[in-house]
Design a protein around this motif. Structure first.
Motif, PDB file in Angstrom:
ATOM      1  N   LYS A 117       0.838  -1.198   0.000  1.00  0.00           N
ATOM      2  CA  LYS A 117       0.000   0.000   0.000  1.00  0.00           C
ATOM      3  C   LYS A 117       0.876   1.252   0.000  1.00  0.00           C
ATOM      4  CE  LYS A 117      -4.099   1.993   0.265  1.00  0.00           C
ATOM      5  NZ  LYS A 117      -5.071   1.882  -0.826  1.00  0.00           N
ATOM      6  N   THR A 118       1.887   1.298   0.845  1.00  0.00           N
ATOM      7  CA  THR A 118       2.817   2.432   0.893  1.00  0.00           C
ATOM      8  C   THR A 118       4.223   1.917   1.176  1.00  0.00           C
ATOM      9  OG1 THR A 118       2.553   2.783   3.282  1.00  0.00           O
ATOM     10  CG2 THR A 118       1.040   3.972   1.824  1.00  0.00           C
TER      11      THR A 118
ATOM     12  N   THR B   9       8.419   3.860   1.872  1.00  0.00           N
ATOM     13  CA  THR B   9       9.394   4.940   1.766  1.00  0.00           C
ATOM     14  C   THR B   9      10.759   4.307   1.538  1.00  0.00           C
ATOM     15  OG1 THR B   9       8.195   6.509   3.173  1.00  0.00           O
ATOM     16  CG2 THR B   9      10.596   6.753   3.082  1.00  0.00           C
TER      17      THR B   9
ATOM     18  N   PRO C 212       6.764   8.809  -0.497  1.00  0.00           N
ATOM     19  CA  PRO C 212       5.864   9.252  -1.568  1.00  0.00           C
ATOM     20  C   PRO C 212       5.617  10.747  -1.456  1.00  0.00           C
ATOM     21  CG  PRO C 212       5.047   7.242  -0.557  1.00  0.00           C
ATOM     22  CD  PRO C 212       6.178   7.724   0.306  1.00  0.00           C
TER      23      PRO C 212
ATOM     24  N   PRO D  37      -2.286   6.645  -2.201  1.00  0.00           N
ATOM     25  CA  PRO D  37      -1.702   5.298  -2.193  1.00  0.00           C
ATOM     26  C   PRO D  37      -2.552   4.324  -2.996  1.00  0.00           C
ATOM     27  CG  PRO D  37      -1.807   6.222   0.034  1.00  0.00           C
ATOM     28  CD  PRO D  37      -2.637   7.108  -0.845  1.00  0.00           C
TER      29      PRO D  37
END
Length: 243
Positions: free
Chosen positions: A183-184, A186, A207, A213
């Motif tokens: 989903k996300t 970094t 992001p 997302p």
């Protein structure tokens, strides 16, 4: 520990260098012991460790060209980098966010992700560099991690019990399509010299603010990682050019 000559000497900086280099040394030792990739996650449903690669004591500053991205570069980076003639990519790590919707990690799947990212970085971003399998005194030691990772898993659906649903799931398994989605994430990176253990740079590349997302299946992740790799390279160049 040797410090850059034009960097103010203080306890915080010394602590930062010791923390970063201790981590890098430990990871290098793991690789030499035969562990090609590491996964600092507890592989049990509902259990996860929330960690980040860059220590809080590293003073990051915003990168104007990339909203949300922050970085640090040693004041004497050009001189330090000129002494290094190879690059050692330490084992890539994955850190799960504490609020990840799904925490039942499959270590094998995460190893596939980190292995793919290492290949992309080596073949694309570092294709013109001398990449070594073990760190040398003349190596730039590069450590990269996927942090703040949130995972999702496809829920149970009644259609999966139908002949069509069973057939679809069977095809997905054969095709290597996982029910786990990112989903996300970094991307964080730190670089240090292999000879005198000087921290040369650090990058936190999340992001962009305002990005919505979107879940990405594991079989689709190579495309996302390729973009992440190029963004990391661009952020590094922006920090270097502004230095």
């Amino acid at each position: 520990m040797k410090m850059p000559m034009n960097l103010p000497f203080n306890v915080s900086v010394v602590s930062t260098m010791q923390t970063v280099m201790a981590r890098l040394k430990m990871r290098a030792a793991w690789l030499l012991a035969g562990a090609a990739l590491t996964l600092p996650l507890v592989a049990q449903p509902g259990v996860a460790r929330a960690e980040y690669l860059i220590p809080d004591s590293v003073q990051l500053t915003p990168v104007a060209q990339f909203p949300g991205t922050k970085g640090y570069m040693a004041p004497d980076y050009p001189a330090q980098r000129a002494r290094l003639h190879s690059v050692y990519l330490a084992p890539i790590e994955v850190f799960l966010a504490p609020d990840s919707p799904y925490k039942g990690i499959d270590p094998d799947e995460m190893v596939q992700v980190t292995h793919t990212f290492a290949q992309i970085l080596t073949q694309n971003v570092m294709k013109d560099m001398t990449v070594v399998d073990t760190p040398r005194p003349d190596s730039l030691i590069l450590q990269i991690a996927l942090t703040d990772v949130r995972l999702e898993k496809q829920g149970f659906r009644l259609r999966n019990l139908t002949p069509v649903g069973i057939a679809i799931n069977g095809v997905k398994r054969v095709a290597g399509i996982s029910k786990i989605s990112f989903k996300t994430m970094t991307v964080q990176a730190i670089g240090a010299s292999g000879d005198d253990e000087t921290l040369l740079f650090a990058i936190d590349n999340p992001p962009r603010p305002g990005d919505t997302p979107e879940s990405v299946r594991l079989d689709e992740i190579p495309q996302v990682l390729a973009t992440k790799a190029q963004n990391l390279k661009a952020a590094f160049e922006a920090i270097r050019d502004a230095h």
